[in-house]
Design a protein around this motif. Structure first.
Motif, PDB file in Angstrom:
ATOM      1  N   SER A 314     -13.068   9.680   2.607  1.00  0.00           N
ATOM      2  CA  SER A 314     -13.502  10.871   3.326  1.00  0.00           C
ATOM      3  C   SER A 314     -12.919  12.094   2.634  1.00  0.00           C
ATOM      4  O   SER A 314     -11.797  12.052   2.122  1.00  0.00           O
ATOM      5  N   TRP A 315     -13.698  13.204   2.626  1.00  0.00           N
ATOM      6  CA  TRP A 315     -13.262  14.446   1.987  1.00  0.00           C
ATOM      7  C   TRP A 315     -12.697  15.385   3.039  1.00  0.00           C
ATOM      8  O   TRP A 315     -13.271  15.550   4.117  1.00  0.00           O
ATOM      9  N   ASP A 316     -11.578  16.023   2.737  1.00  0.00           N
ATOM     10  CA  ASP A 316     -11.022  16.985   3.686  1.00  0.00           C
ATOM     11  C   ASP A 316     -11.526  18.393   3.377  1.00  0.00           C
ATOM     12  O   ASP A 316     -12.287  18.615   2.422  1.00  0.00           O
ATOM     13  N   GLU A 317     -11.082  19.371   4.180  1.00  0.00           N
ATOM     14  CA  GLU A 317     -11.579  20.741   4.058  1.00  0.00           C
ATOM     15  C   GLU A 317     -11.085  21.428   2.791  1.00  0.00           C
ATOM     16  O   GLU A 317     -11.598  22.484   2.402  1.00  0.00           O
ATOM     17  N   ARG A 318     -10.131  20.824   2.086  1.00  0.00           N
ATOM     18  CA  ARG A 318      -9.615  21.377   0.831  1.00  0.00           C
ATOM     19  C   ARG A 318     -10.263  20.737  -0.391  1.00  0.00           C
ATOM     20  O   ARG A 318      -9.869  21.005  -1.519  1.00  0.00           O
ATOM     21  N   ARG A 320     -10.217  17.561  -1.104  1.00  0.00           N
ATOM     22  CA  ARG A 320      -9.439  16.394  -1.549  1.00  0.00           C
ATOM     23  C   ARG A 320     -10.086  15.122  -1.000  1.00  0.00           C
ATOM     24  O   ARG A 320     -10.575  15.103   0.124  1.00  0.00           O
ATOM     25  N   TRP A 322      -9.684  11.434   0.391  1.00  0.00           N
ATOM     26  CA  TRP A 322      -8.763  10.475   0.996  1.00  0.00           C
ATOM     27  C   TRP A 322      -9.426   9.105   0.945  1.00  0.00           C
ATOM     28  O   TRP A 322     -10.591   8.947   1.332  1.00  0.00           O
ATOM     29  N   ILE A 346      -4.336  10.218  -1.120  1.00  0.00           N
ATOM     30  CA  ILE A 346      -5.042  11.482  -1.304  1.00  0.00           C
ATOM     31  C   ILE A 346      -5.261  11.702  -2.802  1.00  0.00           C
ATOM     32  O   ILE A 346      -4.304  11.692  -3.583  1.00  0.00           O
ATOM     33  N   PHE A 374     -11.049  12.387   9.894  1.00  0.00           N
ATOM     34  CA  PHE A 374     -10.132  13.478  10.243  1.00  0.00           C
ATOM     35  C   PHE A 374     -10.420  13.932  11.676  1.00  0.00           C
ATOM     36  O   PHE A 374     -11.563  14.233  12.027  1.00  0.00           O
ATOM     37  N   VAL A 379      -5.362  11.955  10.993  1.00  0.00           N
ATOM     38  CA  VAL A 379      -6.348  10.991  10.528  1.00  0.00           C
ATOM     39  C   VAL A 379      -6.371   9.820  11.494  1.00  0.00           C
ATOM     40  O   VAL A 379      -5.330   9.216  11.769  1.00  0.00           O
ATOM     41  N   ASP A 397       2.242  16.118   3.087  1.00  0.00           N
ATOM     42  CA  ASP A 397       1.169  15.153   2.821  1.00  0.00           C
ATOM     43  C   ASP A 397       1.627  13.711   2.986  1.00  0.00           C
ATOM     44  O   ASP A 397       1.089  12.795   2.359  1.00  0.00           O
TER      45      ASP A 397
END
Length: 540
Positions: A314-318, A320, A322, A346, A374, A379, A397
C-alpha cells in the motif's frame, strides 16, 4: 502520454507508477535488459464478437498464450468502435476473428490508415465474411467468404520458402471447408485445399500499402484451435504481418525461454504432467514476461535483496510503498513452531530517480500478516487470529504501539484467512476472508461466519459481516463510483457485491440473485506462461 503501471510480483519485484514518460524512459534505459524504443514486446489487438458460433472470447486467450512466448502481447475487444485512430495507434497489428457486417466510414478510414502506414492485419477464418459493406476491406483481406461445407482435411503447402511457413508442416484437422470469392489477384497463396478438381486458396499473404496482411481460413472451433500446428501458423503469420522492424525489437529484448514443457501446449484446458519447476529469474528478466495494457509501461521500483517475499502493499500519502514481507507463509506458525519472522517494510525513493533507495522496517516479529491498510493514525493489518492496529507514536517510522481490534480469525488454513483490507468510501475498512472464517466476539456478542466480505470502523468497532461468497475469497476492489467487486481463488474470477445479505433474506420466486453475484463468463484461468497451472480450474 503512456502510463506506468504499479505491479507487485511475489518473487520480490516491485514496480512503481510514474506519470512522466521522459523520466520513465531515462530510468528504463539505465536498467539493463528492460524495454526501450529499440527493444520491446509487440502489441496486437484482437477484435472478436459476442457470438459463440465463432467463440472469439474462448479462443483469444489460447492464441494469446501462444503469442506471448514469442514476445507478442494480445489485447481483446469485441467492439468495432475500438477501430479508431487513437486506439489503433497503440498496436502493431490487428487480428480479426468475428462476424461483424458493417464497417462504419470512420472505422474504415482508421483501419485503412493503420494498415497502409505499415501495421499488420491478421484476418482469421470468419473475418473474410466481415464488413461486407467495405470494398476496401474485402480487397485488403484478399478475398471474401462465399460458402462452406465441413470435413476433415489437410491443406497442401505451396510456398514452403515463405517466412510464414518456417517450421510448419502439413497438418490435418476437422474444420469448415471455406470457398472464397472476389479473390485479389495479388495474393500469395501459402496453403491450398483441394475442392473437387479445384485448388482453393486457404492461407495467403499480401501487402497493402506499407502494411502486411496474413489470412487463413482455418479456425472454426475447438478442433482447430486446439491444434498446435494451427497456433504456430497463426503465430508465424502475426510475426510476419507486424513487420521486420517490430520483430527486430522483440529479438533485441532477448526474452527468456522459461517453458518447462518440451513443446507447445495447444490444449490449454487439459491437465498436463508438470515435468519440473520453472527456474527463478532476475527482476529485469521477469519484466520481459509481463503484459500490461498497451499504453502502459513498467519501471522497476524495488527488488531482492532489498525486499523479500512481498505479499501485500500500500502507498502512503508521502509516496512511500509499505509492503508485507512473509517468509513464514504458509506453513510456519507461532503457535506450533515458535517462529515469527515476517515484517512490514517501508520502501522510499529519496532522490526522485524512480527507484527505492531507503528501506525501513516498520514492524517485525510478525507471523503471516496478509494485508495492511492505513487507518486511525496507523496501519491496520490482518494477521490471523487477530486484526491489529500498529502505530508509530514518536515519528521514527517504527511501530511502538499495538492494539488488537478483533480476535478469532481462522488460521487452520493460511491460504484462507482474512486479506485484502481496503479503506472504503464510507470511511470504513473493508476486507474479505476465505473458508478459515471467523469464530469469536464482535460488538460484544459471539459471532461465527465463513468465507465472505465484511467491514468495520477504523477503531475496530461496528463490525458488519455483509455477505457470504462462493469460495476461498482473496480479491476485493472498488471502482471510482464505489461499486464493489470480489474474486475467489477457485472458480469465481469476478463477482459483484450489491448490498448486505440481510436485505435479501426474502427472494422473489424464481430469482437467483445473490448479494455477491457471480459475473465472470468462464472458469478457465489463462496464465500467459502456462507453467502456472491452477489446481482447481485445470484450464489455467
Amino acid at each position: 502520454m503512456r502510463k506506468i503501471l504499479v505491479l507487485l510480483c511475489i518473487s520480490g519485484i516491485l514496480f512503481q507508477s510514474c506519470a512522466n514518460k521522459k523520466r520513465m524512459a531515462n530510468a528504463a534505459s539505465e536498467t539493463a535488459g528492460t524495454a526501450t524504443e529499440n527493444a520491446r514486446r509487440a502489441e496486437v489487438l484482437f477484435l472478436g464478437n459476442v457470438s459463440r458460433h465463432h467463440d472469439s472470447g474462448k479462443y483469444a486467450p489460447w492464441l494469446a498464450i501462444e503469442l506471448f512466448k514469442s514476445g507478442i502481447n494480445l489485447s481483446y475487444t469485441n467492439d468495432p468502435e475500438d477501430l479508431n485512430e487513437e486506439n489503433l495507434a497503440k498496436y502493431d497489428g490487428l487480428i480479426i476473428y468475428a462476424n461483424h457486417d458493417v464497417l462504419a466510414p470512420a472505422q474504415e478510414a482508421a483501419l485503412k490508415s493503420f494498415v497502409e502506414n505499415g501495421k499488420g492485419l491478421i484476418p482469421l477464418h470468419s473475418a473474410s465474411g466481415c464488413f461486407i459493406n467495405s470494398e476496401w476491406y474485402v480487397n485488403t483481406v484478399g478475398g471474401q467468404f462465399a460458402s462452406h461445407g465441413n470435413g476433415t482435411f489437410t491443406t497442401q503447402i505451396v510456398k514452403p520458402e515463405h517466412p510464414v511457413m518456417a517450421g510448419i508442416t502439413e497438418f490435418s484437422t476437422t474444420d469448415e471447408t471455406y470457398v472464397h470469392q472476389k479473390l485479389n489477384p495479388d495474393i500469395q497463396v501459402l496453403m491450398e485445399r483441394t475442392e473437387g478438381a479445384k485448388k482453393e486458396p486457404y492461407t495467403w499473404v499480401r501487402n497493402q500499402g506499407k502494411g502486411r496482411v496474413f489470412y487463413t481460413a482455418y479456425g472454426h472451433d475447438d478442433a482447430t484451435w486446439k491444434n498446435g500446428s494451427f497456433l504456430k501458423l497463426v503465430r508465424n503469420g502475426v510475426l510476419w504481418a507486424i513487420g521486420d522492424d517490430v520483430k527486430g525489437k522483440i529479438a533485441n529484448l532477448k526474452i527468456p525461454d522459461v517453458s518447462i514443457y518440451a513443446d507447445t501446449i495447444a490444449n490449454f484446458t487439459a491437465r498436463h504432467i508438470v515435468p519440473k519447476i520453472q527456474e527463478g529469474l532476475k527482476a529485469t528478466e521477469s519484466m520481459k514476461l509481463m503484459q500490461v495494457p498497451a499504453d502502459f509501461e513498467i519501471q522497476l521500483f524495488a527488488a531482492d535483496p532489498d525486499i523479500t517475499n512481498p505479499i501485500a502493499m500500500s502507498w502512503d500519502e508521502r509516496g512511500r510503498l509499505w509492503i508485507v514481507e512473509s517468509v513464514d507463509y504458509p506453513n510456519t506458525f507461532t503457535e506450533t513452531d515458535g517462529a515469527a519472522n515476517d515484517r512490514i517494510k517501508i520502501c522510499e525513493d529519496t532522490d526522485g530517480d524512480g527507484r527505492a533507495d531507503k528501506f525501513t522496517i516498520f514492524a517485525d516479529s510478525l507471523n503471516i500478516p496478509t494485508s495492511l491498510v492505513f487507518a486511525n493514525g496507523g496501519v491496520v493489518i490482518s494477521q490471523a487470529p487477530n486484526m491489529l492496529l500498529l502505530k508509530d507514536t514518536n515519528g521514527d517510522d517504527k511501530a511502538d504501539y499495538e492494539q488488537i481490534l478483533s480476535t478469532g480469525w481462522g488460521k487452520n488454513d493460511t491460504h484462507a484467512g482474512p486479506s485484502n483490507l481496503q479503506y472504503g468510501f464510507d470511511n470504513k475498512i473493508w476486507g474479505v476472508v476465505g473458508y478459515a472464517g471467523f469464530r469469536g466476539q464482535m460488538n460484544g456478542s459471539n459471532m461465527r461466519f465463513g468465507q465472505g466480505v465484511y467491514r468495520f470502523n477504523p477503531d475496530g468497532k461496528d463490525f458488519q459481516y455483509l455477505a457470504s461468497t462462493s469460495n476461498n475469497t482473496w480479491g476485493l476492489g472498488f471502482t471510482e463510483d464505489n461499486n464493489v467487486f470480489i474474486s475467489t481463488a477457485n472458480n469465481t474470477h469476478s463477482a459483484f457485491y450489491s448490498m448486505p445479505a440481510s436485505y435479501m433474506d426474502k427472494k422473489f420466486a424464481g430469482s437467483d440473485l445473490n448479494p455477491v453475484q457471480k459475473i465472470d463468463g468462464h472458469y478457465d484461468v489463462h496464465a500467459m506462461i502456462p507453467n502456472l497451472r491452477q489446481v482447481d480450474v485445470v484450464g489455467g
